[in-house]
Design an enzyme around this catalytic site. Structure first.
Site, PDB file in Angstrom:
ATOM      1  N   HIS A  48       0.791  -1.233   0.000  1.00  0.00           N
ATOM      2  CA  HIS A  48       0.000   0.000   0.000  1.00  0.00           C
ATOM      3  C   HIS A  48       0.821   1.281   0.000  1.00  0.00           C
ATOM      4  CE1 HIS A  48      -3.751  -2.106   0.221  1.00  0.00           C
ATOM      5  NE2 HIS A  48      -3.438  -2.702   1.360  1.00  0.00           N
ATOM      6  N   ARG A  73       6.367  -6.993   2.957  1.00  0.00           N
ATOM      7  CA  ARG A  73       5.099  -7.370   2.325  1.00  0.00           C
ATOM      8  C   ARG A  73       5.178  -6.992   0.850  1.00  0.00           C
ATOM      9  NH1 ARG A  73      -0.967  -5.830   4.333  1.00  0.00           N
ATOM     10  NH2 ARG A  73      -0.295  -3.672   4.023  1.00  0.00           N
ATOM     11  N   ASP A  87      16.602 -11.957  -2.608  1.00  0.00           N
ATOM     12  CA  ASP A  87      17.973 -11.658  -3.004  1.00  0.00           C
ATOM     13  C   ASP A  87      18.468 -10.352  -2.397  1.00  0.00           C
ATOM     14  OD1 ASP A  87      18.216 -13.981  -4.429  1.00  0.00           O
ATOM     15  OD2 ASP A  87      18.061 -13.065  -6.406  1.00  0.00           O
ATOM     16  N   GLU A 152      -7.472 -12.521   4.295  1.00  0.00           N
ATOM     17  CA  GLU A 152      -8.180 -11.270   4.564  1.00  0.00           C
ATOM     18  C   GLU A 152      -9.495 -11.120   3.814  1.00  0.00           C
ATOM     19  OE1 GLU A 152      -5.613  -8.029   3.415  1.00  0.00           O
ATOM     20  OE2 GLU A 152      -4.544  -9.304   2.013  1.00  0.00           O
ATOM     21  N   ASP A 178      -9.324  -5.388   5.168  1.00  0.00           N
ATOM     22  CA  ASP A 178      -9.915  -6.010   3.978  1.00  0.00           C
ATOM     23  C   ASP A 178     -11.007  -7.003   4.359  1.00  0.00           C
ATOM     24  OD1 ASP A 178      -8.501  -5.264   1.279  1.00  0.00           O
ATOM     25  OD2 ASP A 178      -6.922  -5.331   2.777  1.00  0.00           O
TER      26      ASP A 178
END
Length: 258
Positions: A48, A73, A87, A152, A178
């Protein structure tokens, strides 16, 4: 030399409860400051907040010596996104909107090297292996990766029982905002129906022996979540902390001179 120990994953495996904070400010400098605040873990929010790979990479780097473990996230559970974050040195990944067991199984593969997964083998050039100086990284990396899946919506809840049986899932995060929206109560996470669903879900995850997580700055909901078995709990968001402190300061001194 083996891959660095994932202290966040280790704490969850030991049954410890860890407290975190969300990072949405697009700044490695801000991340480093919050890193010294004492939180056990910090969530770099690529879903977000206006992050790109470069900024996320900078925040991971800023937190290396802070004592707060970075969890990234990703915007969506795509193999190439997860590969880039791993990585870059992230050892803990949170994937939003997981709605099926098949999706969860693929995410496990995304986090593992062949022959057990699909993670690209390029670690010799990456921060993950300290640019090739961790000689045994490839053989030891899988065990230190922590994969958290975010349930969610109602589809995710319907698939939860099966998701909880999948080897390689290290925790399940309940997304309250959500979930509230999908249940017809957008912007109202405190609705009794939503709260019951959240707490029942946390209890189910905990009863299955899986670490459960959540984000909320509401003190009652934090306490209720902990009682329901949540073990990785984010209690603040950097933007809210900054705005709240700034408002308090502005209001206090404007009132003094008015």
């Amino acid at each position: 030399m083996s891959a660095p120990v994932n202290t966040f994953k280790e704490a969850l495996q030991k049954g410890q409860t860890v407290i975190g904070c969300w990072l949405d400010l697009r700044s490695g400098y801000a991340a480093e400051i919050i890193g010294y605040a004492g939180f056990d873990w910090l969530l770099i929010d690529g879903e977000h907040a206006p992050f790109d790979v470069t900024i996320t990479d900078a925040q991971i780097q800023a937190l290396l010596n802070s004592g707060s473990h970075p969890v990234v996230r990703v915007p969506v559970g795509e193999t190439w996104m997860i590969k880039q974050m791993l990585d870059s040195g992230a050892q803990s990944i949170l994937v939003p909107m997981v709605e099926s067991a098949d999706q969860a199984r693929q995410l496990v593969r995304d986090c593992r090297y062949p022959p057990n997964g699909d993670r690209g083998v390029g670690y010799a050039l990456a921060r993950a292996s300290r640019f090739g100086t961790v000689e045994n990284y490839g053989a030891t990396a899988d065990r230190e990766i922590c994969l958290l899946v975010q349930v969610e919506n109602r589809k995710g809840l319907a698939a939860l029982d099966e998701i909880l049986t999948i080897e390689g899932i290290d925790g399940v995060f309940v997304g309250p905002a959500d979930l509230a929206a999908d249940m017809g109560h957008i912007g109202n996470m405190s609705h009794p129906e939503v709260q019951k669903t959240i707490m029942d879900t946390l209890r189910k995850i905990d009863a299955a022996g899986m670490p459960a997580g959540i984000l909320t700055s509401d003190e009652k909901m934090i306490r209720d979540s902990l009682k329901a078995g949540a073990r990785f709990v984010a209690t603040a968001v950097d933007i809210e902390l900054l705005l709240s402190s700034a408002r308090d300061s502005a209001s206090k001194w404007k009132n003094e001179v008015s």
